[in-house]
Design an enzyme around this catalytic site. Structure first.
Site, PDB file in Angstrom:
ATOM      1  N   ARG A  86      39.062  44.441  38.801  1.00 52.68           N
ATOM      2  CA  ARG A  86      39.265  44.072  40.323  1.00 52.68           C
ATOM      3  C   ARG A  86      40.442  45.101  40.949  1.00 52.68           C
ATOM      4  O   ARG A  86      40.501  45.446  42.032  1.00 52.68           O
ATOM      5  CB  ARG A  86      40.105  42.761  40.282  1.00 52.68           C
ATOM      6  CG  ARG A  86      40.594  42.111  41.494  1.00 52.68           C
ATOM      7  CD  ARG A  86      41.209  40.611  41.644  1.00 52.68           C
ATOM      8  NE  ARG A  86      41.781  40.308  42.805  1.00 52.68           N
ATOM      9  CZ  ARG A  86      42.311  38.963  42.895  1.00 52.68           C
ATOM     10  NH1 ARG A  86      42.219  37.975  41.955  1.00 52.68           N
ATOM     11  NH2 ARG A  86      42.603  38.785  44.250  1.00 52.68           N
ATOM     12  N   HIS A 190      33.128  34.007  53.123  1.00 52.68           N
ATOM     13  CA  HIS A 190      34.170  34.671  53.551  1.00 52.68           C
ATOM     14  C   HIS A 190      33.985  35.446  54.709  1.00 52.68           C
ATOM     15  O   HIS A 190      34.629  36.461  55.040  1.00 52.68           O
ATOM     16  CB  HIS A 190      34.394  35.608  52.310  1.00 52.68           C
ATOM     17  CG  HIS A 190      34.984  35.267  51.292  1.00 52.68           C
ATOM     18  ND1 HIS A 190      35.349  36.093  50.009  1.00 52.68           N
ATOM     19  CD2 HIS A 190      35.208  33.807  50.752  1.00 52.68           C
ATOM     20  CE1 HIS A 190      35.857  35.039  49.079  1.00 52.68           C
ATOM     21  NE2 HIS A 190      35.758  33.979  49.460  1.00 52.68           N
ATOM     22  N   TYR A 240      39.786  35.557  55.789  1.00 54.28           N
ATOM     23  CA  TYR A 240      39.017  36.719  55.444  1.00 54.28           C
ATOM     24  C   TYR A 240      38.544  37.574  56.547  1.00 54.28           C
ATOM     25  O   TYR A 240      38.322  38.504  56.573  1.00 54.28           O
ATOM     26  CB  TYR A 240      37.563  36.320  54.715  1.00 54.28           C
ATOM     27  CG  TYR A 240      38.188  36.048  53.263  1.00 54.28           C
ATOM     28  CD1 TYR A 240      38.224  36.921  52.319  1.00 54.28           C
ATOM     29  CD2 TYR A 240      38.385  34.582  53.016  1.00 54.28           C
ATOM     30  CE1 TYR A 240      38.682  36.597  51.166  1.00 54.28           C
ATOM     31  CE2 TYR A 240      38.699  34.483  51.511  1.00 54.28           C
ATOM     32  CZ  TYR A 240      38.930  35.278  50.764  1.00 54.28           C
ATOM     33  OH  TYR A 240      39.138  35.035  49.351  1.00 54.28           O
TER      34      TYR A 240
END
Length: 417
Positions: A86, A190, A240
């Protein structure tokens, strides 16, 4: 629960304990290859259930086939490559001036490429061990992962916490119970907008204009977007959308602070130390910083409805489009309100979408289709095509450079690289 060794698992276990009347759980199996984390999380899970007088049994195992045997529902919350991967997703796109984020843009594509093959292998094994089980996917990017599962014929539904978080926030501002707030929530995972906020159900009064008039400044501050934008949109975008509506501002911020992954990794180390304490028998307050607010309520509600034991009749889920948004292919996955029950999910009708929203939705859906093709068949050229299609990348020179960076940072996770 696949990925049961996650530090977030106690939040879900707490939800199972508190909401036992909605979803009675006889056995919770936590599946994870990380034995050390699994035992710490499993021990705390047992203590949480015991403290709240829940009779359910918690089992921990690294054996997916044994863990899924006879399951009614399988929850996916895995992270291929962990926080280290990540961190890469959130940093290398910045070299090209593109947003670094784990679920959208170039970083989101990298996560999809790592994740889809693993999830499909898990799903096939679940199909053999528990052919009637529902697969509930929390694993990001939820839209692409759910699309892969549905294309492969699995009984799968995707779940995100954006809608339930906004529902809870709006209910608090309006002074009503969350169950009384129904969102006209539309878009892709998102990439969603609240185009109406209704009281009492799908046919209830739309109080979004009043919400914005009375509390627009507070909502805008929560989402870190200008209040004037909400007035122009006539809708509330998910947070988002900030990656799209304020892209360059976000990139400047990301270049001056640690990645979210590094923050989460430090937080997870602290949480695991707390979980090791045999006296701890409730989720610690520190867990709130881990993210994923209200996932436990959303997960219980969805599982209960799918299994026929209760749950809200209408819920926001990720599921096949099948004409819900007529400008998208039927096999696209949309995130909308749906009727949920033992037979599955059926999206509610959606009014014609403003071209301002429809255009971006169509572009990102096309990207998701190309991303899934790259995840299933591999190859740098397919990666490049997906990056060229993404509105947050687009430019050829950036796409070329990002394709090289993506492959270089993910070689160990890509069978074709």
């Amino acid at each position: 629960m696949v990925g049961g060794g996650s530090t977030y698992t106690p939040e879900l276990v707490d939800g199972f304990a508190r909401l036992r009347d909605t979803l009675p759980v006889d056995e919770l199996v936590l599946v994870d290859p990380a034995a050390d984390r699994l035992e710490l999380v499993g021990g705390l899970a047992r203590r949480i259930l015991a403290r709240q007088g829940h009779p359910g049994r918690v089992v921990t195992t690294a054996d997916l086939d044994a863990g899924a045997d006879g399951a009614d529902a399988v929850l996916l919350q895995l992270r291929v490559g962990g926080q280290a991967a990540r961190h890469q997703d959130e940093t290398w796109p910045l070299e090209c001036g593109c947003v670094g984020q784990e679920t959208t843009g170039a970083g989101g594509l990298a996560k999809a490429l790592r994740t889809v093959p693993v999830v499909l292998d898990i799903a096939e094994r679940v199909r053999r061990a528990a052919p009637d089980a529902w697969i509930i996917d929390f694993t990001n990017p939820v839209g692409i992962v759910t699309r892969a599962l549905l294309r492969a014929g699995h009984r799968a539904v995707g779940l995100c916490n954006v809608a339930i978080g906004l529902q809870r926030r709006f209910a608090g501002l309006l002074g009503v119970a969350p169950a009384d707030v129904h969102l006209d929530h539309v878009g892709l995972n998102h990439l969603t907008w609240e185009t109406a906020v209704r009281l009492g159900g799908p046919e209830g009064e739309d109080v979004l204009p009043r919400l914005l008039a009375e509390h627009g400044d507070a909502v805008a501050a929560d989402l870190r977007l200008p209040r004037a934008l909400f007035d122009r949109l006539g809708a509330v975008p998910s947070y988002y959308l900030r990656y799209y509506y304020a892209h360059d501002e976000v990139v400047r911020e990301q270049r001056t602070r640690p990645s979210r992954a590094s923050e989460v990794a430090a937080l997870e180390a602290e949480l695991l130390e707390l979980y090791a304490d045999p006296a701890l028998d409730e989720k610690p307050g520190l867990l709130a910083g881990r993210g994923g607010a209200y996932y436990s309520e959303a997960a219980v509600d969805l599982a209960a409805a799918l299994l026929g034991g209760g749950g809200s009749p209408y819920q926001v889920v990720n599921t096949r489009n099948d004409g819900t948004l007529p400008f998208l292919p039927d096999d696209a996955v949309v995130e909308v309100q749906a009727a949920v029950g033992r037979r599955g999910v059926a999206p509610l009708p959606v009014p014609a979408l403003d071209p301002l929203f429809a255009g971006l939705t169509a572009a990102v859906s096309a990207y998701e289709d190309l991303a899934l093709d790259a995840a299933l068949r591999g190859g740098r050229d397919r990666v490049l095509r997906a990056l060229l299609a993404h509105p947050l990348v687009g430019q050829y020179a950036y796409a070329e450079r990002l394709a090289d960076l993506l492959v270089a940072h993910n070689t160990e996770h890509l069978a074709w690289a």
